[in-house]
Design a protein around this motif. Structure first.
Motif, PDB file in Angstrom:
ATOM      1  N   UNK A 252      12.354 -22.002   2.362  1.00 20.30           N
ATOM      2  CA  UNK A 252      13.456 -21.320   2.174  1.00 20.30           C
ATOM      3  C   UNK A 252      13.388 -20.309   1.051  1.00 20.30           C
ATOM      4  N   UNK A 253      12.189 -20.022   0.661  1.00 23.07           N
ATOM      5  CA  UNK A 253      11.818 -19.274  -0.695  1.00 23.07           C
ATOM      6  C   UNK A 253      11.405 -17.771  -0.003  1.00 23.07           C
ATOM      7  N   UNK A 254      11.846 -16.971  -0.486  1.00 23.83           N
ATOM      8  CA  UNK A 254      11.593 -15.438  -0.044  1.00 23.83           C
ATOM      9  C   UNK A 254      10.606 -14.818  -1.123  1.00 23.83           C
ATOM     10  N   UNK A 255       9.432 -14.756  -0.554  1.00 22.98           N
ATOM     11  CA  UNK A 255       8.347 -14.166  -1.674  1.00 22.98           C
ATOM     12  C   UNK A 255       7.879 -12.698  -1.283  1.00 22.98           C
ATOM     13  N   UNK A 256       8.043 -11.881  -2.175  1.00 20.96           N
ATOM     14  CA  UNK A 256       7.868 -10.356  -1.665  1.00 20.96           C
ATOM     15  C   UNK A 256       7.026  -9.649  -2.830  1.00 20.96           C
ATOM     16  N   UNK A 257       6.554  -8.500  -2.346  1.00 15.66           N
ATOM     17  CA  UNK A 257       5.849  -7.735  -3.519  1.00 15.66           C
ATOM     18  C   UNK A 257       6.809  -6.550  -3.464  1.00 15.66           C
ATOM     19  N   UNK A 258       7.501  -6.201  -4.568  1.00 21.15           N
ATOM     20  CA  UNK A 258       8.504  -4.875  -4.505  1.00 21.15           C
ATOM     21  C   UNK A 258       7.739  -3.643  -4.559  1.00 21.15           C
ATOM     22  N   UNK A 259       6.462  -3.521  -4.487  1.00 14.35           N
ATOM     23  CA  UNK A 259       5.636  -2.332  -4.564  1.00 14.35           C
ATOM     24  C   UNK A 259       5.552  -2.011  -3.247  1.00 14.35           C
ATOM     25  N   UNK A 260       5.781  -2.902  -2.172  1.00 14.88           N
ATOM     26  CA  UNK A 260       5.657  -2.698  -0.772  1.00 14.88           C
ATOM     27  C   UNK A 260       6.638  -1.680  -0.249  1.00 14.88           C
ATOM     28  N   UNK A 261       7.811  -1.720  -0.989  1.00 14.07           N
ATOM     29  CA  UNK A 261       8.950  -0.916  -0.345  1.00 14.07           C
ATOM     30  C   UNK A 261       8.509   0.697  -1.004  1.00 14.07           C
ATOM     31  N   UNK A 262       7.897   0.710  -2.053  1.00 16.86           N
ATOM     32  CA  UNK A 262       7.385   2.412  -2.394  1.00 16.86           C
ATOM     33  C   UNK A 262       6.377   2.628  -1.408  1.00 16.86           C
ATOM     34  N   UNK A 263       5.521   1.692  -0.843  1.00 13.64           N
ATOM     35  CA  UNK A 263       4.290   1.987  -0.165  1.00 13.64           C
ATOM     36  C   UNK A 263       4.949   2.512   1.162  1.00 13.64           C
ATOM     37  N   UNK A 264       5.900   1.620   1.717  1.00 15.41           N
ATOM     38  CA  UNK A 264       6.673   1.887   2.948  1.00 15.41           C
ATOM     39  C   UNK A 264       7.363   3.238   2.902  1.00 15.41           C
ATOM     40  N   UNK A 265       7.598   3.688   1.716  1.00  8.65           N
ATOM     41  CA  UNK A 265       8.572   4.975   1.740  1.00  8.65           C
ATOM     42  C   UNK A 265       7.551   6.040   1.958  1.00  8.65           C
ATOM     43  N   UNK A 266       6.364   5.817   1.471  1.00 12.33           N
ATOM     44  CA  UNK A 266       5.290   7.019   1.594  1.00 12.33           C
ATOM     45  C   UNK A 266       4.521   6.963   2.880  1.00 12.33           C
ATOM     46  N   UNK A 267       4.794   5.893   3.597  1.00 11.78           N
ATOM     47  CA  UNK A 267       4.450   5.841   4.990  1.00 11.78           C
ATOM     48  C   UNK A 267       5.674   6.677   5.951  1.00 11.78           C
ATOM     49  N   UNK A 268       6.845   6.289   5.608  1.00 16.08           N
ATOM     50  CA  UNK A 268       8.068   7.232   6.127  1.00 16.08           C
ATOM     51  C   UNK A 268       8.017   8.483   5.952  1.00 16.08           C
ATOM     52  N   UNK A 269       7.641   8.979   4.748  1.00 16.37           N
ATOM     53  CA  UNK A 269       7.208  10.464   4.276  1.00 16.37           C
ATOM     54  C   UNK A 269       6.214  11.031   5.178  1.00 16.37           C
ATOM     55  N   UNK A 270       5.478  10.268   5.440  1.00  7.49           N
ATOM     56  CA  UNK A 270       4.204  10.800   6.298  1.00  7.49           C
ATOM     57  C   UNK A 270       4.620  11.221   7.792  1.00  7.49           C
ATOM     58  N   UNK A 271       5.615  10.215   8.320  1.00  8.28           N
ATOM     59  CA  UNK A 271       6.107  10.402   9.627  1.00  8.28           C
ATOM     60  C   UNK A 271       7.034  11.720   9.715  1.00  8.28           C
ATOM     61  N   UNK A 272       7.999  11.773   8.730  1.00  9.76           N
ATOM     62  CA  UNK A 272       8.581  13.012   8.426  1.00  9.76           C
ATOM     63  C   UNK A 272       7.881  14.255   8.525  1.00  9.76           C
ATOM     64  N   UNK A 273       6.746  14.226   7.793  1.00  4.64           N
ATOM     65  CA  UNK A 273       6.034  15.204   7.710  1.00  4.64           C
ATOM     66  C   UNK A 273       5.441  15.536   8.990  1.00  4.64           C
ATOM     67  N   UNK A 274       4.959  14.868   9.911  1.00  2.92           N
ATOM     68  CA  UNK A 274       4.601  14.873  11.322  1.00  2.92           C
ATOM     69  C   UNK A 274       5.842  15.919  12.114  1.00  2.92           C
ATOM     70  N   UNK A 275       6.848  15.318  11.948  1.00  2.00           N
ATOM     71  CA  UNK A 275       7.998  15.899  12.653  1.00  2.00           C
ATOM     72  C   UNK A 275       8.092  17.516  12.319  1.00  2.00           C
ATOM     73  N   UNK A 276       8.346  17.610  10.741  1.00  2.00           N
ATOM     74  CA  UNK A 276       8.472  18.824  10.308  1.00  2.00           C
ATOM     75  C   UNK A 276       7.489  19.965  10.877  1.00  2.00           C
ATOM     76  N   UNK A 277       5.874  19.135  10.999  1.00  2.00           N
ATOM     77  CA  UNK A 277       4.901  19.902  11.246  1.00  2.00           C
ATOM     78  C   UNK A 277       5.190  20.535  12.385  1.00  2.00           C
ATOM     79  N   UNK A 278       5.767  19.629  13.436  1.00  2.00           N
ATOM     80  CA  UNK A 278       6.080  20.191  14.902  1.00  2.00           C
ATOM     81  C   UNK A 278       6.789  21.211  14.840  1.00  2.00           C
ATOM     82  N   UNK A 279       8.083  21.195  14.073  1.00  7.02           N
ATOM     83  CA  UNK A 279       8.928  22.176  14.098  1.00  7.02           C
ATOM     84  C   UNK A 279       8.340  23.666  13.384  1.00  7.02           C
TER      85      UNK A 279
END
Length: 398
Positions: A252-279
């Motif tokens: 019942x204990x949730x263990x997490x690494x807060x920096x993972x959220x920032x790393x996930x944001x970087x991955x999201x930005x990369x996906x958005x970049x691919x979309x904008x490059x397509x445009x």
């Protein structure tokens, strides 16, 4: 006796460029409008790559500054649905883990927060209360924006430190204001700067453990434990943290690494970049169609010029080369303007956001290379069409 064989005159590279440039110079308005389509496509692609790279560079710099070795353990519920309570000694237990360098905790406090006694008790402020230890800011690499943090003396008194969002919601702009926690007045001694790794604390009113126990009925059990260990041992500590803070109820204990959220944001930005490059590629394709259209119209308008050059001895290859050069120059003009515009937009926006502007050289080189390909493809058909015009037919055209 026969004379020497005649050879077709060949233009030097300088002459080819001069003839191609003259063809563009005589139609400036059309050239500018055609080059604009190429420029928009290249500017979009360069700016998207530049802004994405600048954003990720800033994000990585923030991760380096904040650290990626922070872990949190939050109390959840056990198999029966009962809320788990960490033992009072949870922090001391975590500190016994070998690689752990620093451990601290906060505890949820059941208290209503109001700006004044004129606010009805049932009107929620959206601010919760948590008990905090004096070493919390050190563990989170957080800082106080205004005022001061809870010290060993202040944690026993009715004093409170507000997160940045909590202060805005309560209308508190400076230390010294008073707020109500339940029916007890607390003095605000500090307002925190936004905490990037644990943004949930931005909406919290933080009081000392002794003060929470004395005035607010806090039971002393932490609900969230924070710990920092060496970078190399984060994974190992993550594997044992849950059963350390809650032996027998680790599920019942949730263990997490807060920096993972920032790393996930970087991955999201990369996906958005691919979309904008397509445009951007679509805009570049539209620009290429505009260049092809301009060159076809140019061939139709200049049939007499083509016929005259053919009559004076210009070969089909020279005519093809002339119009292909015009197409390349037109595309290159748009590409250079687009690259400059995209780089300028990247620098301007990055500075406005407080980032370090990064324009990858490969994006500029790739953009210019793409314009040359567009120039060849767009100019090939008009060039071939021009070279096939018969001199007699071309000269008789009106």
């Amino acid at each position: 006796m026969s004379g020497p064989a005649l050879r077709a005159a060949r233009l030097s590279p300088a002459d080819v460029l001069r003839v191609g440039a003259e063809g563009l110079r005589s139609r400036r308005t059309r050239v500018v409008l055609s080059a604009l389509g190429i420029a928009i496509g290249i500017a979009t692609m360069v700016a998207v790559v530049g802004l994405s790279t600048s954003s990720r560079a800033d994000l990585l710099a923030r991760l380096d500054r904040l650290g990626t070795n922070l872990l949190t353990a939050e109390a959840g519920r056990d198999a029966t649905g009962e809320e788990i309570k960490f033992p009072r000694s949870a922090v001391a237990m975590v500190e016994r883990i070998g690689p752990v360098q620093h451990a601290t905790a906060t505890g949820a406090v059941d208290a209503r927060v109001r700006r004044s006694d004129a606010v009805p008790e049932e009107l929620a402020s959206g601010v919760t209360v948590q008990a905090a230890r004096p070493d919390l800011l050190d563990a989170l690499n957080a800082r106080v924006d205004r005022g001061r943090w809870l010290d060993r003396a202040g944690e026993r008194l009715p004093t409170v430190v507000l997160g940045s969002v909590a202060a805005d919601r309560l209308g508190v702009t400076a230390p010294g204001a008073k707020i109500l926690l339940n029916d007890r007045w607390y003095v605000v001694t500090g307002i925190l700067a936004p905490i990037e790794l644990v943004p949930t604390l931005d909406r919290v009113a933080l009081v000392g453990y002794p003060s929470a126990e004395r005035y607010l009925g806090f039971d002393g059990h932490p609900t969230t434990v924070f710990e920092r260990s060496t970078d190399a041992s984060v994974e190992a500590v993550q594997g044992v943290l849950a059963r350390t803070v809650s032996p027998g109820n680790e599920a019942g204990v949730k263990v997490s690494r807060p920096s993972d959220a920032l790393a996930a944001k970087a991955a999201t930005d990369k996906g958005l970049t691919s979309l904008m490059l397509g445009l951007g590629a679509v805009a570049l394709l539209v620009g290429g169609v505009g260049v092809a259209n301009t060159m076809v119209i140019s061939v139709l308008e200049r049939r007499q010029e083509i016929g005259l050059r053919r009559a004076l001895g210009a070969t089909r290859g020279s005519i093809r080369l002339q119009f292909l050069t015009e197409s390349l120059l037109l595309s290159a003009l748009g590409g250079l303007a687009g690259a400059a515009l995209g780089a300028a937009a990247t620098v301007a926006f990055a500075r406005a956001q407080g980032w370090t502007a990064v324009v990858p050289p490969w994006s500029l080189a790739g953009g210019l290379g793409a314009t040359l390909v567009i120039g060849v493809v767009a100019g090939l058909y008009p060039a071939v069409r021009a070279s096939r015009l018969h001199p007699t037919v071309a000269l008789s055209a009106t």
